[in-house]
Design an enzyme around this catalytic site. Structure first.
Site, PDB file in Angstrom:
ATOM      1  N   TRP A 102       0.893  -1.198  -0.207  1.00 53.50           N
ATOM      2  CA  TRP A 102      -0.051   0.168   0.116  1.00 53.50           C
ATOM      3  C   TRP A 102       0.832   1.318   0.327  1.00 53.50           C
ATOM      4  CZ3 TRP A 102      -4.213  -0.362  -2.330  1.00 53.50           C
ATOM      5  CH2 TRP A 102      -5.046  -2.322  -2.157  1.00 53.50           C
ATOM      6  N   ASP A 172      -1.715   6.706   6.236  1.00 52.10           N
ATOM      7  CA  ASP A 172      -2.551   5.344   6.224  1.00 52.10           C
ATOM      8  C   ASP A 172      -2.890   4.550   7.111  1.00 52.10           C
ATOM      9  OD1 ASP A 172      -4.569   3.786   4.468  1.00 52.10           O
ATOM     10  OD2 ASP A 172      -2.941   3.622   2.994  1.00 52.10           O
ATOM     11  N   LYS A 196     -11.547  -2.183   6.012  1.00 54.68           N
ATOM     12  CA  LYS A 196     -11.700  -2.935   7.128  1.00 54.68           C
ATOM     13  C   LYS A 196     -11.973  -3.158   8.451  1.00 54.68           C
ATOM     14  CE  LYS A 196      -9.084  -3.014   3.984  1.00 54.68           C
ATOM     15  NZ  LYS A 196      -8.150  -2.177   2.304  1.00 54.68           N
TER      16      LYS A 196
HETATM   17  C1  LIG Z   1      -7.349  -2.097   1.425  1.00 55.16           C
HETATM   18  C2  LIG Z   1      -5.849  -0.363   1.528  1.00 55.16           C
HETATM   19  C3  LIG Z   1      -5.994  -0.015   0.920  1.00 55.16           C
HETATM   20  C4  LIG Z   1      -7.196   0.859  -0.829  1.00 55.16           C
HETATM   21  O1  LIG Z   1      -8.399   1.071  -0.011  1.00 55.16           O
HETATM   22  P1  LIG Z   1      -9.276   1.326  -1.080  1.00 55.16           P
HETATM   23  O2  LIG Z   1     -10.267   1.780  -0.795  1.00 55.16           O
HETATM   24  O3  LIG Z   1      -9.663  -0.309  -1.917  1.00 55.16           O
HETATM   25  O4  LIG Z   1      -9.022   2.451  -2.160  1.00 55.16           O
HETATM   26  C5  LIG Z   1      -5.270   1.198   1.064  1.00 55.16           C
HETATM   27  N1  LIG Z   1      -3.703   1.115   1.710  1.00 55.16           N
HETATM   28  C6  LIG Z   1      -4.674   0.324   2.529  1.00 55.16           C
HETATM   29  C7  LIG Z   1      -3.143   0.105   3.864  1.00 55.16           C
HETATM   30  C8  LIG Z   1      -5.379  -0.995   3.181  1.00 55.16           C
HETATM   31  O5  LIG Z   1      -5.533  -1.513   3.548  1.00 55.16           O
END
Ligand SMILES: *Cc1c(COP(=O)(O)O)cnc(C)c1O
Length: 361
Positions: A102, A172, A196
């Site tokens: 990511w 993030d 998540k």
């Molecule tokens: C799932 C995830 C993303 C991407 O998320 P989307 O909502 O599909 O754009 C980005 N960063 C992390 C750490 C993730 O777990």
């Protein structure tokens, strides 16, 4: 059919109580004569839902009053592009610490707008560790430093918020928000897709410190402008109303369960049980991540004989344990054990892993 224990990385398992509440309230919202899905986002009934969710989230995460809280569409990936547009001047350098998949995505989304400096890159070592901050090759005057608190695919998590001085830190937290207490004053921006740990897919959360919102950034349409979203209280255009409502139910559920400190305790217990099962398997199961940075949310592991993995997944599903297939980039098995995964689910998985090993070890 009964509900299984769902270890999917995202969209991920939701609390059963929340699903039941959503089911019960779906056809008719209070005395409106309509479903919550059908309410105008600007009407008083939905405004109340939206404001309550924000208030609950602020309480749940202890978000300072002066920080903007945005409910956005486009997922975490869209935020990765908007960060560059909003917080960096054209061509300005921004530091990126890449500790897994990511982080790579964040770089790719920002590259067209900023000069990306890879301050640290765990790729060459295969994403099994995080370099200490003192070793990061940072650029003086960077617009911000971006990092990924928890790498959902590689199973690597920062033990705490890194100390980067005056450079605004952007994290993030898609797969680790609300899993442990967080000091928001140490971060310029925290963002997360909801699917998540917070709710359903389709809504993303951004928490932004006021000084960052003052930045000029780059030429952009109002719809890509965080300041415009903040001024409109996330109602610049039609927000994902149902997702917002459902996330609000999850916030209330987390508060009722004891809040973030309680989930931190539960998550530590779940992760410890799972890693103990892997490390104590005599090499039958293996997790390659350096223990100090192992994720408490996503636990990837491999079988000593990878040919056994399809059978593992099939028999796990028969035992009511689903969503365990590793990400296609990594293969193997991955158990995501977010806030909504009960201890009983992890115990069932650990029990299954032991029995599987007895049969095939
Ligand atoms: C799932 C995830 C993303 C991407 O998320 P989307 O909502 O599909 O754009 C980005 N960063 C992390 C750490 C993730 O777990």
């Amino acid at each position: 059919m009964e509900r299984a224990f769902n270890f999917s990385a995202g969209p991920a398992t939701l609390p059963e109580a929340v699903l039941e509440q959503a089911r019960d309230t779906l056809p008719l919202w209070r005395d409106t004569g309509a479903s919550v899905l059908e309410l105008s986002h600007r009407g008083p009934d939905f405004m109340e839902v939206a404001e309550q969710a924000e208030a609950d989230l602020r309480r749940l995460l202890a978000i300072p009053d002066d920080h903007a809280v945005l409910f956005l569409t486009g997922g975490a990936t869209t935020q990765q592009a908007l960060i560059a547009l909003n917080f960096a001047a054209p061509g300005q350098v921004a530091d990126y610490v890449v500790t897994g998949h990511w982080g790579e995505t964040a770089v790719r989304q920002a590259e067209p707008m900023v000069a990306v400096n890879l301050a640290a890159d765990g790729a060459t070592a295969g994403y099994v560790d995080i370099a200490p901050v003192a070793q990061w090759r940072r650029s003086p005057g960077a617009a911000y430093l971006h990092y990924t608190d928890n790498e959902t695919i590689h199973g690597i998590e920062f033990a705490g918020v890194p100390e980067v001085g005056d450079t605004p830190l952007i994290g993030d937290f898609s797969s680790s928000i609300a899993a442990r207490p967080l000091d928001f004053s140490r971060l310029g921006m925290v963002y997360a897709g909801a699917q998540k740990n917070l709710g359903p897919s389709g809504v993303s959360l951004a928490v932004i410190r006021p000084d960052l919102l003052e930045r000029a950034g780059q030429p952009r349409a109002p719809i890509f402008d965080y300041r415009a979203h903040a001024a409109a209280r996330s109602m610049l255009n039609t927000p994902p109303t149902f997702n917002w409502y459902l996330a609000g139910l999850v916030f209330k559920w987390m508060l009722a369960e004891g809040g973030v400190p309680e989930f931190e305790r539960r998550n530590a217990r779940k992760a410890a049980a799972l890693y103990a099962a892997i490390d104590g398997s005599g090499g039958f199961y293996r997790n390659p991540v350096v223990p100090a940075v192992r994720s408490r949310m996503n636990v990837p592991f491999f079988l000593h004989d990878t040919a056994l993995e399809p059978l593992f997944l099939e028999q796990a599903a028969d035992a009511g344990l689903i969503g365990l297939k590793g990400h296609r980039a990594l293969g193997g098995i991955r158990a995501s054990i977010y806030n909504a995964m009960p201890q009983a689910g992890v115990q069932a998985l650990v029990g299954f892993m032991g029995a599987f090993r007895d049969r095939h070890g």
